[in-house]
Design an enzyme around this catalytic site. Structure first.
Site, PDB file in Angstrom:
ATOM      1  N   LYS A 106      39.296  41.273  37.540  1.00 55.74           N
ATOM      2  CA  LYS A 106      39.488  40.212  38.527  1.00 55.74           C
ATOM      3  C   LYS A 106      38.151  39.687  39.045  1.00 55.74           C
ATOM      4  CE  LYS A 106      40.329  41.154  42.985  1.00 55.74           C
ATOM      5  NZ  LYS A 106      39.790  40.365  44.101  1.00 55.74           N
ATOM      6  N   ASN A 107      37.260  40.618  39.403  1.00 57.57           N
ATOM      7  CA  ASN A 107      36.007  40.213  40.037  1.00 57.57           C
ATOM      8  C   ASN A 107      35.019  39.587  39.057  1.00 57.57           C
ATOM      9  OD1 ASN A 107      36.899  41.041  42.538  1.00 57.57           O
ATOM     10  ND2 ASN A 107      35.988  43.071  42.388  1.00 57.57           N
ATOM     11  N   ARG A 109      39.244  34.885  49.572  1.00 54.13           N
ATOM     12  CA  ARG A 109      37.819  34.738  49.826  1.00 54.13           C
ATOM     13  C   ARG A 109      37.073  34.174  48.619  1.00 54.13           C
ATOM     14  NH1 ARG A 109      33.292  35.873  52.400  1.00 54.13           N
ATOM     15  NH2 ARG A 109      31.543  36.617  51.156  1.00 54.13           N
ATOM     16  N   CYS A 112      41.019  39.633  52.142  1.00 54.96           N
ATOM     17  CA  CYS A 112      41.429  40.931  52.689  1.00 54.96           C
ATOM     18  C   CYS A 112      40.822  41.185  54.067  1.00 54.96           C
ATOM     19  CB  CYS A 112      40.996  42.059  51.752  1.00 54.96           C
ATOM     20  SG  CYS A 112      42.192  42.438  50.461  1.00 54.96           S
ATOM     21  N   ARG A 125      32.781  39.390  56.153  1.00 56.78           N
ATOM     22  CA  ARG A 125      32.114  39.111  54.889  1.00 56.78           C
ATOM     23  C   ARG A 125      31.660  37.644  54.909  1.00 56.78           C
ATOM     24  NH1 ARG A 125      35.584  41.493  49.968  1.00 56.78           N
ATOM     25  NH2 ARG A 125      37.220  40.121  50.725  1.00 56.78           N
ATOM     26  N   ASP A 184      26.822  33.603  54.711  1.00 59.68           N
ATOM     27  CA  ASP A 184      25.499  33.166  55.178  1.00 59.68           C
ATOM     28  C   ASP A 184      24.459  33.157  54.061  1.00 59.68           C
ATOM     29  OD1 ASP A 184      26.935  33.361  57.463  1.00 59.68           O
ATOM     30  OD2 ASP A 184      25.555  34.652  58.543  1.00 59.68           O
ATOM     31  N   ASP A 206      34.999  49.329  46.260  1.00 56.29           N
ATOM     32  CA  ASP A 206      36.377  49.015  45.863  1.00 56.29           C
ATOM     33  C   ASP A 206      37.128  50.222  45.310  1.00 56.29           C
ATOM     34  OD1 ASP A 206      36.245  46.407  46.685  1.00 56.29           O
ATOM     35  OD2 ASP A 206      36.106  45.522  44.696  1.00 56.29           O
ATOM     36  N   VAL A 243      29.174  49.490  52.791  1.00 54.97           N
ATOM     37  CA  VAL A 243      29.233  48.101  52.322  1.00 54.97           C
ATOM     38  C   VAL A 243      30.102  47.227  53.226  1.00 54.97           C
ATOM     39  CG1 VAL A 243      29.796  46.585  50.377  1.00 54.97           C
ATOM     40  CG2 VAL A 243      28.836  48.863  49.940  1.00 54.97           C
ATOM     41  N   ARG A 297      47.193  41.114  44.098  1.00 55.30           N
ATOM     42  CA  ARG A 297      45.942  40.361  44.002  1.00 55.30           C
ATOM     43  C   ARG A 297      44.993  40.964  42.978  1.00 55.30           C
ATOM     44  NH1 ARG A 297      42.906  40.851  48.461  1.00 55.30           N
ATOM     45  NH2 ARG A 297      41.525  39.322  47.499  1.00 55.30           N
TER      46      ARG A 297
END
Length: 422
Positions: free
Chosen positions: A23-24, A95, A119, A124, A127, A308, A330, A400
């Site tokens: 997914k990522n 996101r 989530c 998160r 910036d 994760d 994190v 997801r």
């Protein structure tokens, strides 16, 4: 949508399952097609997930035509001119919508992007994304929760240093640099495997990208990207989740189609905890052990232990023989699952960014709630190992990131059933 998973626990998992596409990795690669003008990106090994569907909806809203050849292969046809205003209802779903920021700004010269959803695992912000784009010449302001960005002419290649090796910022700035004038050098980038997958995709679209092993990337901007092909890497977090499920249920099972070097940190910690497994060039087979030994884990950017996979590892340690310590460095609010695991008989105490996990002999089935994607995965594998029946509510979070998780678990002998919410 069926939003509850009923699990009858205590059954050792047996058999073999194939790892899905990551997914990522898929989300930034799909967003990268937005640097095309009148071209196509053909992509293989796409996972069939809620977040992927949401990204498809966003791209269609921007003008991209998506031809799905099957559940894992699609062709993205990008028009000469894209729309640059991202619709808020779609963006709020996830996101990862922020990944269109760099490519759209580089291609269209402007973008309006509502601040994305996702989530509930803590702050998160984007910036670092915005700071890097400003260094490349973008004018940016945020009004009423919407990012308005524009650039006169093209973005300009610059040397950019990231204050933190953010995966999303690295991805956004890499893709933006693809159409910038001159050369962009980004220092202190994220080093996750998903970054390599994106770099390979950009090269296939005609962008010169050179990754440096010391945590930098050099990109020479081009005038126009060409059509290309790419393949999504295997999902290391999904693979790790099923490996931990096998360990927790004292099963003998194999996870195939993975890249072992992507899960080195997880395997090292499992070995330290006394798990038994065999690694080949593209698979991991786990073997039953009575109880894991307690260990200490600290999440870190890659190649460190992944945040994760932290909830799933904590679930496994909840039945270890002793006290384990898990530090989250994190994301804030990553420990929301602890209260739910404690409902199942776990003994987890949270102090700010530290979880003290006193292993119990057995977990008990209970009705629990998936507070986010990885929390849901942790509760599912806990339910597989627990005595009696567990109901995991709010499975919408799990969809997801996990493709057909109920079907995969059934293929391994688990007794699971999807139900409608009460």
């Amino acid at each position: 949508m069926k939003n509850v998973l009923k699990i009858t626990g205590g059954i050792p998992l047996k058999g073999s399952i194939k790892t899905q596409g990551a997914k990522n990795a898929a989300l930034p690669v799909i967003a990268a097609c937005l640097i095309l003008r009148g071209g196509t990106l053909t992509l293989d090994n796409i996972p069939d997930l809620y977040d992927i569907s949401a990204m498809y909806d966003l791209l269609r809203a921007l003008g991209v035509e998506i031809l799905k050849e099957n559940n894992s292969r699609a062709i993205f046809k990008v028009p000469e001119e894209l729309r640059w205003e991202a619709p808020e209802p779609i963006v709020r779903k996830m996101r990862a919508s922020s990944l269109v920021l760099g490519p759209l700004l580089a291609n269209c010269g402007r973008i309006s992007l509502p601040l994305p959803g996702g989530c509930s695992i803590g702050s998160r912000p984007i910036d670092l994304h915005l700071k890097g784009l400003k260094q490349m010449g973008a004018e940016i302001e945020i009004r009423n929760g919407v990012v308005h960005a524009s650039v006169k002419g093209r973005l300009r290649g610059r040397r950019i240093y990231l204050d933190f090796p953010s995966v999303g910022a690295t991805e956004n700035l890499m893709v933006a640099a693809a159409l910038a004038s001159g050369e962009t050098i980004i220092e202190n980038i994220a080093r996750e495997p998903e970054i390599d997958n994106l770099a390979e995709t950009l090269r296939n679209l005609g962008v010169p990208v050179e990754l440096e092993g010391t945590g930098g990337v050099r990109i020479k901007g081009i005038d126009r990207a060409k059509s290309g092909y790419s393949r999504v890497i295997p999902d290391r977090i999904e693979a790790g989740t099923y490996i931990l499920a096998g360990v927790m249920t004292r099963g003998e099972m194999t996870v195939t189609d993975l890249i072992p070097s992507h899960i080195d940190s997880m395997l090292a910690k499992l070995e330290e905890a006394g798990a038994k497994f065999k690694v080949t060039k593209d698979s991991v087979t786990v073997y039953p052990v009575k109880r894991l030994k307690p260990i200490s884990v600290k999440t870190m950017p890659f190649p460190g232990f992944p945040t994760d996979a932290q909830p799933q590892m904590s679930a496994a340690l909840s039945i270890a023989n002793g006290v384990s310590m898990v530090e989250e460095s994190v994301f804030q609010s990553r420990f929301l699952y602890a209260q739910e695991l404690n409902r199942m008989g776990a003994d987890i105490k949270i102090s700010r960014d530290l979880a003290v996990i006193k292993g119990v002999k057995k977990l008990q089935g209970a009705t629990v709630k998936a507070t986010d994607l990885r929390a849901g995965a942790a509760l599912i594998i806990a339910g597989l190992a627990a005595e009696g029946e567990t109901r995991v509510d709010d499975m919408v979070h799990v969809w997801r990131g996990y493709e057909a998780i109920d079907q995969k678990l059934r293929s391994l002998g688990a007794k699971v059933e999807l139900l409608d919410s009460l």
